[in-house]
Structure formats: C-alpha cells, structure tokens
Design an enzyme around this catalytic site. Sequence first.
Site, PDB file in Angstrom:
ATOM      1  CG  ASN A  79     -21.489  -8.195  10.448  1.00  0.00           C
ATOM      2  OD1 ASN A  79     -21.313  -8.983   9.690  1.00  0.00           O
ATOM      3  ND2 ASN A  79     -20.969  -7.945  11.439  1.00  0.00           N
TER       4      ASN A  79
ATOM      5  CD  GLU B 125     -17.680  -9.103   8.827  1.00  0.00           C
ATOM      6  OE1 GLU B 125     -18.563  -9.822   8.280  1.00  0.00           O
ATOM      7  OE2 GLU B 125     -16.766  -9.535   9.669  1.00  0.00           O
TER       8      GLU B 125
ATOM      9  CD  GLU C 281     -18.213  -6.642  12.523  1.00  0.00           C
ATOM     10  OE1 GLU C 281     -17.102  -7.496  12.382  1.00  0.00           O
ATOM     11  OE2 GLU C 281     -19.013  -6.930  13.087  1.00  0.00           O
TER      12      GLU C 281
ATOM     13  CD  GLU D  98      -9.557  -9.938   5.764  1.00  0.00           C
ATOM     14  OE1 GLU D  98     -10.428  -9.446   4.950  1.00  0.00           O
ATOM     15  OE2 GLU D  98      -9.969  -9.822   7.040  1.00  0.00           O
TER      16      GLU D  98
ATOM     17  CG  HIS E 187     -10.575 -15.250  14.552  1.00  0.00           C
ATOM     18  ND1 HIS E 187      -9.628 -14.364  14.656  1.00  0.00           N
ATOM     19  CD2 HIS E 187      -9.995 -16.421  14.177  1.00  0.00           C
ATOM     20  CE1 HIS E 187      -8.407 -15.039  14.073  1.00  0.00           C
ATOM     21  NE2 HIS E 187      -8.529 -16.280  13.994  1.00  0.00           N
TER      22      HIS E 187
ATOM     23  NE  ARG F 268     -25.029 -11.351  11.573  1.00  0.00           N
ATOM     24  CZ  ARG F 268     -23.896 -10.859  12.544  1.00  0.00           C
ATOM     25  NH1 ARG F 268     -24.473 -10.300  13.537  1.00  0.00           N
ATOM     26  NH2 ARG F 268     -22.800 -11.352  12.441  1.00  0.00           N
TER      27      ARG F 268
ATOM     28  CE  LYS G 220     -16.987 -11.559   6.822  1.00  0.00           C
ATOM     29  NZ  LYS G 220     -18.279 -12.701   7.125  1.00  0.00           N
TER      30      LYS G 220
END
Length: 623
Positions: A272, A270, A258, A183, A218, A274, A116
């Site tokens: 992903n 980030e 995202e 972050e 989360h 996949r 990330k």
Amino acid sequence: MITSLLVANRGEIACRILRTCQALGIRTVAVYSDADEDALHVRTADTAVRLPGAAPADTYLRGDLLLAAARAAGAGAVHPGYGFLSENADFARAVGEAGLTWVGPPPEAIEAMASKTRAKRLMGIDPLTEVIEADLPVLVKAAAGGGGRGMRIVRRLADLEAEKAAARAEARAAFGEDEVFVEPYLASGRHVEVQILADTHGTVWTLGTRDCSLQRRHQKVVEEAPAPGLTEDLTEELYALAERAARAVGYTGAGTVEFLVADGRAHFLEMNTRLQVEHPVTEAVFGLDLVALQLRIAEGRALDRFPPRPRGHAVEARLYAEDPARDWAPATGTLHRLAVPDGVRLDTGYADGDEIGVHYDALLAKVVAHGETRAEAVRRLAGALERAEVHGPVTNREVLVRSLRHEEFAEARMDTGFYERHAAALTVPAPDPWAPLAAALAEGAGRSRFGGAWRNVPSHPQVKRYRTAGEEHEVRYWYRRDGVAVESGATGGAGEVRVLRIAAHEVVLEVDGVRRTYPVARYGEDGVYVGNTLLHPVSRFPEAAVERVPGSLLAPMPGTVARLAEGVREGARVVAGQPLLWLEAMKMEHRITAPAAGTLTALPAAPGDQVAPGSLLAVVKEE
C-alpha cells in the site's frame, strides 16, 4: 519548505493530517462535497473549498476539482490521506506537473505497486500460476485500492462471473478503477504487515510489524503493534521482504507491505503506497508522528540513519456505525455523543451532533491504547471502549469489547477467520436489566423530592414500557413518602433494588447492596440512552403494524439500488440464494438474494433509486 497544504480527503484521516500540519505551523486547506459542507474536517481547517458538480460519492475522486481547489486556496502541497486518490499515479503526477509538492511516493512507485497483479510479479510471484494451482474457494480482489472494497470470496465456480462484476462495480465506486484479479483464498492465516518509511537519500526504515487479523468483510477491525507470536527469523524475513519491495521501486514516504502468514510462512499480498488507517499503533510504539515524517520527506530532508527503538505494545479498534447482528450492515443518523475516557487516543472525523450519511465509509473513530505489555494495552482499550459514550446510530462498540476480551484474542491465537467463527456469539445482545427502570425514573424526575408524582392510591403503580435489543420490558413502581418501591421482577433484573437518587440525567440504584450510577440522555425520537443501552418508549396505543406480503424483501439500510441481476424481472423464477439486486451504501455493495425458491411477483426497485431502511425492494412468492 511546505507552508500551506491541501488535504485531498475527508473525515478522520483529514482531521488527523490537519492536526499535525497545524502543530507544525502549516496553513491548511480542506475540500468538501455538498454532503460534507459542515463536516468536522471543514470546520477544523484554516480554509476550505467546495468541490462543485460531482455526486457526493464521486467528488473526492475528481483530481481536476482537487487541483483547482489547491490553486484557488494558494496551497503549495497536497496530502492525499488514504483511500480515494491516494494510490492514483495519474493524480500524483498531475500534482507535480501543477508545481505542487506531492506528500507521497513518486508516481512511478505508485504505478508499480498500485496494481496488485503487477506488485506480485515484481516480488517474483505469477498471479496466473497461483490461480491455476488453486482449488476453490478463491478470492476476487480489486487491483487498485484496499479496505475490503472490490473483494469477494467465491466458493462456487458458477458464482465467479457475478462476483467479479460486483467487485468491479465496488472498486470503480471507491477508487475510480475497476480492474480485478483472482487469487487463492486462505481462510485461516494471520494478516501481518510491515510499516516502512523511506527518504530521498537512500534510507529505508522498517518500523516494526502490525497484526490486522480481526477483520469482517475483509476490512480490518482491530490492529496491533508489534504482531504477537512471530519468531525472530520470520520477523527478519518480513523486514527484508518489505525493504526489498521499497527499494525495488525507488520508494519514498510512508508505505506498508502486507502479508498473509500461515503455517509459519509469509505470503506476499500487496504494498500500500500510502499511510495506513492503522498507522497510530506504530506511532504509539515508536513515539513518532508519521504524518510529520511524511512532510519532512516531501521537503527533501533526510531521516536519521536508524529509527528509534520500539517501546511496549499498542492496540487500535475501529469504531464503525454498523450493526454486527445484521451482517455488519452500515447505519446512518445523528451522532449525538462520542466520548472516550482519558488515557487512550481518539482519532475521529465527527463531533457531537454530526450526521452519519450514506455516501462514505462507516468508520466513526479509531480508539488506540498503549501499554508496556500486550495484555496491559488490550485491557486498557477494552476498558475504555466499555466506558465510552456512543449515542446515535448502532455501532460495533460492544462487539469490540467482547472481541478484545475473547480468550482466542487474549492468547494471540486469532486469525482472519475469527469473526466467521465467533460473530454469532459476540453479537448476542446484553442490555443492562436495570436500564429500563433508570430510564423511567429519570423521565419522571422533578415531580417530587424522589422525582415522581406521589399517589394516594397505592394499588396503582406507575407503568412504563421500553423496547431494547428487539425486546419489550415493562417497569412497575410506586412513589411513596419514604421513597420509591419497585415491583419485584418487573424490570427484568433479579435482586433487591433501592432507589437512592433520581435526576433527569442520572439515576442511582442499589442492587443487592451494590451501588450503581446510571447516566441518562434523551434524544427525542432517537430514544433514551442509559449508559450505552438504547431504549425506545413503547406507546400505550401502538400504531398498527404495516402488513407486508409474505416473501417481501426490504432494504436493510439506506442506500442506492446499484443494479439488478441479469435476467431478473417480474414473473421470473428464482432459486434460494439467487442474487436479485445490489444495494450500494457507504462505498460498499450489499447483495439482496431470494430467500427461497419461487416466483418474483414484484420488483419495484430500479437502478439509481434512493431507498430508506424498510423500503420494499422485491417480493418472492415461495413455491
């Protein structure tokens, strides 16, 4: 062309991939750990290969074992699913070097976006500057993987190092990598993402937006497509950023970019690399099979120039084996029954009678509804979940129903802090007040034409006691020649009740003129279900309660003691809220803290210990 494929995963996503492969005529190979020997994905595949040697929690992280399984079964391609090694560039590279087709993006694209921190820099964001400029709270996140694992909110600077250590341990267990970063934490934004699909011929599709704001720990709980309430300009900006990310790394296959949307602005989180857990809502809206398209791209075939037009709205709810009233603690045991009404999509890795163990994620199933409008899709999903039969470990089913019907969600005003604000109200138990009566009557079915034993001493009623949602309920009733009489108020329900029909698996009552049918299912020591209300018979001669020393800390779930906090030992002084140890269950670490200031007088738990619910972990003698 792909003719045989190994699914390097387990559970729901493995079953999902197998389903598409078998529809396309592709021979399928499953892999399994010892804990998954009789799992549904193993039973579904054409062939299956045991992954030897490794501990169950680590088995699917062993790339060498997966490649050996592919060679043994003669598979020509590998699909990684999500989680485990799905975003591991080394594994993707090894698959290609073994002469197999990798159903996913190039290793270089995974490498560029798997961290990330690197992904943020690629998008023009300096993670270090973010942290320097941030005030508390901050968020510790795993650089690899997702799904809430390796993620911690830090509200006090003194907790930062301990939370980073916990995040590293959790990330290592889930993804095989323990890099973490920090972050700023934005508590009230919306989690919005863009599904992308790219081929090897330069075409990149942006397949709409998804909103995934309803999260606990989360981890996403409810997802929908398209994300409601976004302006046209913001939507176009999200599409442009997603396409930019894909083209920047030469991406191919399915992926998701995202964002956190707050104050009308999009903050990149980030990418992903996949397939996402929530991909079915995009499939429903666009009328696509994303797994089939992944396979098509892996074969080198081109996408159409433009994707199909979206239609309607879709909502997905994740059904977890967990107890929302106990801080979402994961649950284990036998899944006796899982059934949803027709008209919705059910993706699951379990069948009736399967065991829910401690080694893997607590996800039981995903339930997806599609409608012409958002309101229609939400109503359909809530109704299906309300009518679903889920018998076994405690689940979040009732919380999902209440969440979908909550005013804030119905009006699309939700954000990522939804459960922090509403969990207490959403988890108040509300068992059906007539369930104990139905259970008692069904238990006596067959003893008379009304199901019970008629007595000639009318002064002595039948008495049954049941425990549900932590409370005991007593039922008093009489069998008479003309039917069953129920003592007023004895069931906990108010109103005039008539018993219309009794059978072992169904009781029909009329309450204040309204007829109600109660299905009844018994599972021995696991209790009796009346609808979805679980009841446990209370013995007339209850066992003596086990006495516990005041200050005893008991295991809230089955799991493994992952580690003890630094400096924690018998005789040590502790303060309220101080971490004592971490319990690992279903790839998540759960912190056990001191309930009050005092002295740690006992610490029987040790790293590596397997513990059952209620096992003694520590004793704190309060000051």
